[in-house]
Design a protein around this motif. Structure first.
Motif, PDB file in Angstrom:
ATOM      1  N   VAL A 152     -16.581  -1.742  -3.125  1.00  0.00           N
ATOM      2  CA  VAL A 152     -16.966  -2.621  -2.009  1.00  0.00           C
ATOM      3  C   VAL A 152     -16.904  -1.778  -0.738  1.00  0.00           C
ATOM      4  O   VAL A 152     -15.957  -1.005  -0.556  1.00  0.00           O
ATOM      5  CB  VAL A 152     -16.024  -3.840  -1.870  1.00  0.00           C
ATOM      6  N   HIS A 210     -10.246 -13.653   1.739  1.00  0.00           N
ATOM      7  CA  HIS A 210      -8.912 -13.946   1.223  1.00  0.00           C
ATOM      8  C   HIS A 210      -8.509 -15.403   1.430  1.00  0.00           C
ATOM      9  O   HIS A 210      -7.368 -15.774   1.130  1.00  0.00           O
ATOM     10  CB  HIS A 210      -7.889 -12.986   1.836  1.00  0.00           C
ATOM     11  N   LEU A 225      -8.230   2.415  -0.958  1.00  0.00           N
ATOM     12  CA  LEU A 225      -8.739   2.069   0.365  1.00  0.00           C
ATOM     13  C   LEU A 225      -8.961   3.377   1.099  1.00  0.00           C
ATOM     14  O   LEU A 225      -8.008   4.115   1.371  1.00  0.00           O
ATOM     15  CB  LEU A 225      -7.682   1.222   1.085  1.00  0.00           C
ATOM     16  N   ALA A 257     -17.315  -7.321   4.425  1.00  0.00           N
ATOM     17  CA  ALA A 257     -17.696  -6.759   3.123  1.00  0.00           C
ATOM     18  C   ALA A 257     -19.215  -6.842   2.973  1.00  0.00           C
ATOM     19  O   ALA A 257     -19.743  -7.806   2.421  1.00  0.00           O
ATOM     20  CB  ALA A 257     -17.002  -7.522   2.004  1.00  0.00           C
ATOM     21  N   PHE A 316     -13.076 -10.047   5.994  1.00  0.00           N
ATOM     22  CA  PHE A 316     -11.869  -9.807   5.188  1.00  0.00           C
ATOM     23  C   PHE A 316     -10.995 -11.071   5.141  1.00  0.00           C
ATOM     24  O   PHE A 316     -10.490 -11.445   4.087  1.00  0.00           O
ATOM     25  CB  PHE A 316     -11.109  -8.631   5.826  1.00  0.00           C
ATOM     26  N   TYR A 361      -3.348 -20.052  -9.143  1.00  0.00           N
ATOM     27  CA  TYR A 361      -4.405 -19.278  -8.476  1.00  0.00           C
ATOM     28  C   TYR A 361      -4.919 -18.160  -9.378  1.00  0.00           C
ATOM     29  O   TYR A 361      -6.117 -17.901  -9.470  1.00  0.00           O
ATOM     30  CB  TYR A 361      -3.896 -18.703  -7.149  1.00  0.00           C
ATOM     31  N   LYS A 362      -4.001 -17.513 -10.072  1.00  0.00           N
ATOM     32  CA  LYS A 362      -4.411 -16.419 -10.955  1.00  0.00           C
ATOM     33  C   LYS A 362      -5.046 -16.924 -12.257  1.00  0.00           C
ATOM     34  O   LYS A 362      -5.567 -16.129 -13.040  1.00  0.00           O
ATOM     35  CB  LYS A 362      -3.194 -15.551 -11.315  1.00  0.00           C
ATOM     36  N   ARG A 364      -3.234   0.402  -3.785  1.00  0.00           N
ATOM     37  CA  ARG A 364      -2.333  -0.690  -4.128  1.00  0.00           C
ATOM     38  C   ARG A 364      -2.711  -1.181  -5.514  1.00  0.00           C
ATOM     39  O   ARG A 364      -3.745  -0.768  -6.055  1.00  0.00           O
ATOM     40  CB  ARG A 364      -2.403  -1.827  -3.096  1.00  0.00           C
ATOM     41  N   TRP A 388     -13.658 -13.923  -9.164  1.00  0.00           N
ATOM     42  CA  TRP A 388     -14.301 -14.114  -7.860  1.00  0.00           C
ATOM     43  C   TRP A 388     -15.742 -13.660  -7.990  1.00  0.00           C
ATOM     44  O   TRP A 388     -16.147 -13.189  -9.057  1.00  0.00           O
ATOM     45  CB  TRP A 388     -13.559 -13.370  -6.734  1.00  0.00           C
ATOM     46  N   ASN A 445      -3.003  -4.760  -8.168  1.00  0.00           N
ATOM     47  CA  ASN A 445      -2.988  -6.209  -8.339  1.00  0.00           C
ATOM     48  C   ASN A 445      -3.058  -6.442  -9.847  1.00  0.00           C
ATOM     49  O   ASN A 445      -3.360  -5.511 -10.603  1.00  0.00           O
ATOM     50  CB  ASN A 445      -4.181  -6.838  -7.611  1.00  0.00           C
ATOM     51  N   VAL A 452       0.839  -1.203   0.000  1.00  0.00           N
ATOM     52  CA  VAL A 452       0.000   0.000   0.000  1.00  0.00           C
ATOM     53  C   VAL A 452       0.874   1.253   0.000  1.00  0.00           C
ATOM     54  O   VAL A 452       1.979   1.242   0.529  1.00  0.00           O
ATOM     55  CB  VAL A 452      -0.960   0.054   1.213  1.00  0.00           C
ATOM     56  N   VAL A 479       0.349 -11.757   5.410  1.00  0.00           N
ATOM     57  CA  VAL A 479       0.042 -10.561   4.613  1.00  0.00           C
ATOM     58  C   VAL A 479      -1.374 -10.054   4.910  1.00  0.00           C
ATOM     59  O   VAL A 479      -1.590  -8.850   5.091  1.00  0.00           O
ATOM     60  CB  VAL A 479       0.192 -10.867   3.095  1.00  0.00           C
ATOM     61  N   ILE A 480      -2.336 -10.974   4.992  1.00  0.00           N
ATOM     62  CA  ILE A 480      -3.730 -10.554   5.104  1.00  0.00           C
ATOM     63  C   ILE A 480      -4.059  -9.991   6.505  1.00  0.00           C
ATOM     64  O   ILE A 480      -4.651  -8.912   6.596  1.00  0.00           O
ATOM     65  CB  ILE A 480      -4.668 -11.712   4.677  1.00  0.00           C
ATOM     66  N   LEU A 515      -5.729  -1.495   7.655  1.00  0.00           N
ATOM     67  CA  LEU A 515      -6.995  -0.866   7.234  1.00  0.00           C
ATOM     68  C   LEU A 515      -7.805  -0.399   8.448  1.00  0.00           C
ATOM     69  O   LEU A 515      -8.425   0.670   8.416  1.00  0.00           O
ATOM     70  CB  LEU A 515      -7.833  -1.857   6.416  1.00  0.00           C
TER      71      LEU A 515
END
Ligand code: HEM
Length: 350
Positions: free
Chosen positions: A161, A197, A276, A172, A193, A323-324, A227, A183, A229, A42, A208-209, A216
Motif C-alpha cells: 500500500v 482504522h 513502513l 492510502a 489513515f 473484531y478479528k 510491526r 478488509w 499483527n 513499531v 494508538v492510531i 509515520l
C-alpha cells in the motif's frame, strides 16, 4: 541455516505427513507476552529476530518456500478481480519509486538471484528465480506495460500500500493487495489513515492510531520500521478479503462444527509482518504486508508457541476477538492445543 528461496514445502516420505520445519523456522511468532493488546508496536526493520524455532526479519522483503505458490495465487486473484491493484493518477511517481526501492531490496537480500544494474540510459532488472529480465527507464510506461506495481507485485510475496502525505494526514492512494485479512483494498483506496482504522476497537480512545500516524509522518527518506499483527485463518487461505467472504466465511463454521482432530491441520495462526518505509523520491510511505500462515499442527511442534498461543487466545478480550473474527475459532484452537498440542488444561503456560 539459510532457507532456500523458492523451494517447495517438503513432504516427509516415511510418514506421508507434511514436514513443516521450513515454515516453522522462518515463522514470525507474534506473541512476546502472555496477553495481547493493541499498541503502536513499531521497531527498526532489518534486525533479525531470533525465535524459539529459528529467526525472521533480516530483510524487509522475504522470499521463502511458498514463493511460486503465492505468486500463482496472486496472479489468479488479480485476474479474477483487477480492483486489487489500484493507483490514483497522482501516485504514479510513488509507484515507480516503490518499484525501484523494492528491486534494490530484493537485489540486496538475494544477490545470488536478483540484480539491478545501470544499462545505457536506463536500468536492467534480473530475477533469476522467475527467469525475468527487463530493461526499463523510470517513469517510461512503454518499458513497463503492466505498470510498476503490477510488475514488481508478480515477484514478491508482500502486499503493497502506498500512502501520500498531504494536509497533515496520510492517504492510502495506491497499492496491490491480494491477501487482505478481512478488509477490502478496493473500498479503502483513497481513504485517510484515520478513516481506514475506523472499525478497529479500542485504538481510538487509547490514541494508538493518531500516535502511529504522527510517527509515520516524521519518517525520514530511507528510514524503515516494522510491526506485526495477527489473526486466525481456516485452511490456509491467504485471500480473506471482504470481497471473497462467501468463499472463506463458512470455513469458520465447518471448522467449529467438524471433528476436533481436524483443527490442527485446518486452523492457522496468521502473522502479518508489516514494514513502513519512507520512499526517497516521492516522499510517499510504502506499507508492505507479508502474511505468514502456520497450521496449529506445526505450531504445536514448538511447545513454547503452543502454550503461549493458548494463553493469549484464552485471555483475549471479547471485543478484540469479535473484531478479528476469531470468537468461535479461538475456542476450537484452544481445545485442540489442550487435547492434541501438548498444552496442559488449566495452565496454558504448561
Ligand atoms: C488494522 C494499527 C499502519 C491499514 C489495524 C489494527 C491495528 C492497526 C491495531 C487492528 C488489527 C487487528 O486486530 O487485526 C496500526 C498501526 C500502524 C498501522 C499501529 C502503524 C504504526 C497501517 C498502515 C495501513 C494500515 C500504514 C495502510 C493503509 C490497516 C487496515 C486495517 C488495519 C486496512 C483493517 C481495518 C478494517 O478492519 O477494515 N491497524 N496500523 N495500517 N490497518 Fe493498521
Amino acid at each position: 541455516e539459510r532457507r532456500d528461496p523458492g523451494a517447495r514445502t517438503v513432504t516427509a516420505p516415511a510418514t506421508g505427513k507434511a514436514d513443516h520445519s521450513v515454515a516453522v523456522a522462518g515463522f514470525p511468532f507474534p506473541f512476546p507476552k502472555e496477553t495481547y493488546r493493541y499498541s503502536t508496536n513499531v521497531e527498526p526493520a532489518s534486525v533479525p529476530r531470533p525465535t524459539a524455532a529459528g529467526s525472521w526479519g533480516e530483510h524487509p522483503v522475504d522470499i521463502d518456500h511458498a514463493y511460486r505458490d503465492e505468486l500463482a495465487e496472486r496472479a489468479r486473484i488479480l485476474s479474477a478481480d483487477p480492483s486489487r491493484l489500484q493507483c490514483l493518477p497522482h501516485m504514479v511517481p510513488a509507484a515507480w519509486d516503490a518499484m525501484f526501492v523494492l528491486m534494490e531490496q530484493l537485489a540486496d537480500a538475494y544477490p545470488q538471484h536478483m540484480s539491478l544494474t545501470r544499462e545505457g540510459g536506463g536500468w536492467h532488472w534480473h530475477n533469476g528465480l522467475l527467469g525475468i529480465d527487463r530493461c526499463f527507464a523510470v517513469g517510461e510506461t512503454s518499458s513497463m506495460p503492466e505498470g510498476p506495481l503490477g510488475f514488481i507485485g508478480q515477484q514478491l510475496q508482500e502486499d503493497i500500500v502506498l500512502l501520500e502525505q498531504r494536509d497533515g494526514e496520510l492517504w492510502a492512494d495506491a497499492g496491490l493487495v491480494t491477501f487482505a485479512a478481512d478488509w477490502s483494498f478496493g473500498f479503502d483506496v483513497g481513504m485517510s489513515f484515520l478513516e481506514i482504522h475506523g472499525p478497529v476497537p479500542r485504538v481510538h480512545d487509547e490514541g494508538v492510531i493518531p500516535r502511529a500516524q504522527a510517527f509515520l509522518m516524521r519518517l525520514e527518506p530511507g528510514q524503515s520500521y516494522r510491526r506485526t499483527n495477527w489473526t486466525l485463518t481456516v485452511d490456509g487461505k491467504l485471500d480473506t478479503s471482504t470481497e471473497t467472504y462467501p468463499e472463506w466465511g463458512p470455513d469458520r463454521t465447518t471448522l467449529v462444527d467438524g471433528p476436533l482432530a481436524a483443527v490442527g491441520d485446518r486452523l492457522h495462526l496468521r502473522t502479518e509482518v508489516q514494514h513502513l518505509i519512507r520512499l526517497p523520491e516521492s516522499n510517499a510511505i510504502m506499507f508492505l504486508i507479508r502474511s505468514y500462515l502456520l497450521p496449529f499442527a506445526a505450531l504445536a511442534t514448538v511447545p513454547e508457541w503452543a502454550a503461549r498461543t493458548a494463553e493469549v487466545l484464552e485471555e483475549l478480550p471479547a471485543d478484540m476477538a469479535e473484531y478479528k473474527g476469531v470468537t468461535r475459532t479461538r475456542e476450537a484452537g484452544i481445545r485442540w492445543l489442550r487435547e492434541y498440542g501438548g498444552v496442559c488444561e488449566g495452565s496454558a503456560a504448561g
